[in-house]
Enzyme design. Structure first.
Site, PDB file in Angstrom:
ATOM      1  N   SER A   1      63.077  81.605  -1.367  1.00  0.00           N
ATOM      2  CA  SER A   1      63.364  83.137  -1.259  1.00  0.00           C
ATOM      3  C   SER A   1      62.388  84.077  -1.503  1.00  0.00           C
ATOM      4  CB  SER A   1      64.688  83.349  -2.168  1.00  0.00           C
ATOM      5  OG  SER A   1      64.931  84.655  -2.040  1.00  0.00           O
ATOM      6  N   SER A   2      62.260  85.033  -0.663  1.00  0.00           N
ATOM      7  CA  SER A   2      61.217  86.310  -0.846  1.00  0.00           C
ATOM      8  C   SER A   2      61.557  86.832  -2.281  1.00  0.00           C
ATOM      9  CB  SER A   2      61.363  87.110   0.232  1.00  0.00           C
ATOM     10  OG  SER A   2      62.585  87.843   0.352  1.00  0.00           O
TER      11      SER A   2
ATOM     12  N   GLU B   1      61.121  82.922  13.553  1.00  0.00           N
ATOM     13  CA  GLU B   1      61.465  82.849  12.061  1.00  0.00           C
ATOM     14  C   GLU B   1      60.949  81.783  11.557  1.00  0.00           C
ATOM     15  OE1 GLU B   1      62.399  85.268  10.102  1.00  0.00           O
ATOM     16  OE2 GLU B   1      63.043  86.629  11.679  1.00  0.00           O
TER      17      GLU B   1
ATOM     18  N   GLU C   1      57.005  82.451  11.125  1.00  0.00           N
ATOM     19  CA  GLU C   1      56.859  83.354  10.049  1.00  0.00           C
ATOM     20  C   GLU C   1      57.090  82.997   8.713  1.00  0.00           C
ATOM     21  OE1 GLU C   1      57.672  87.154  13.002  1.00  0.00           O
ATOM     22  OE2 GLU C   1      58.924  86.887  11.394  1.00  0.00           O
TER      23      GLU C   1
ATOM     24  N   ARG D   1      55.487  82.418  -0.280  1.00  0.00           N
ATOM     25  CA  ARG D   1      56.737  81.464   0.265  1.00  0.00           C
ATOM     26  C   ARG D   1      56.178  80.265   0.173  1.00  0.00           C
ATOM     27  NH1 ARG D   1      61.550  83.193   2.353  1.00  0.00           N
ATOM     28  NH2 ARG D   1      60.927  85.148   3.615  1.00  0.00           N
TER      29      ARG D   1
END
Length: 164
Positions: free
Chosen positions: A47-48, A74, A77, A123
């Site tokens: 999770s960010s 996504e 990224e 991440r």
């Protein structure tokens, strides 16, 4: 769907506006990143907000972008992976979050050593057997378990509507 990357066509725009469907739901896309077509291992990302919590790659669909293109973008990224968008697993409607998420099976063909969110958000990513992935997701984002339950043919959680 495509077997070639369209990353050059759709670069993430930091201030890209959210897109909404005709019912007012936020349009999102996500993917279950499989190691191979046996579909026994999936790639989760941190999770960010907390690098101890695991999620699947996903986010908003940009204006003019198809849901499968957003899922592919996504994956690159957030997880630093490229691959093949294979099939739609379902469209998951979450009334609480006012969102509809198109979720795709995605077969990873390569992993980048360094990707944008590994640097900007610290991440991380890790391969999980399906059972371990379910446990990891249940600890942080239980609604994401529904994505795996559809793969396994299990009824989804109450409050989540799935269409395909």
């Amino acid at each position: 769907m495509a077997s070639v990357s369209l990353m050059s066509k759709h670069k993430k725009i930091a201030s890209a506006p959210r897109t909404y469907d005709a019912d007012g739901f936020k349009r999102r896309a996500a993917c279950i990143c499989f190691r191979d077509r046996r579909e026994q291992e999936i790639l989760l990302i941190t999770s960010s907000q907390d690098v101890e919590k695991w999620i699947v790659p996903g986010g908003g669909i940009d204006p003019g972008e198809e849901p499968w293109e957003a899922a592919e973008r996504e994956a690159l990224e957030e997880a630093g992976v490229t691959g093949v968008v294979d099939r739609l697993l379902g469209v998951f409607e979450n009334q609480e979050r006012n969102s509809r998420t198109w979720v795709y099976a995605f077969y990873v063909t390569s992993l980048e050593d360094h990707w944008s969110e590994s640097v900007s958000l610290d991440r991380r990513r890790r391969w999980f057997p399906l059972g371990d992935a379910k446990l990891a997701l249940s600890n942080h984002k239980p609604p994401l378990l529904n994505y795996i339950q559809v793969i396994e043919g299990i009824q989804v959680t109450e409050g989540i509507k799935v269409t395909s």
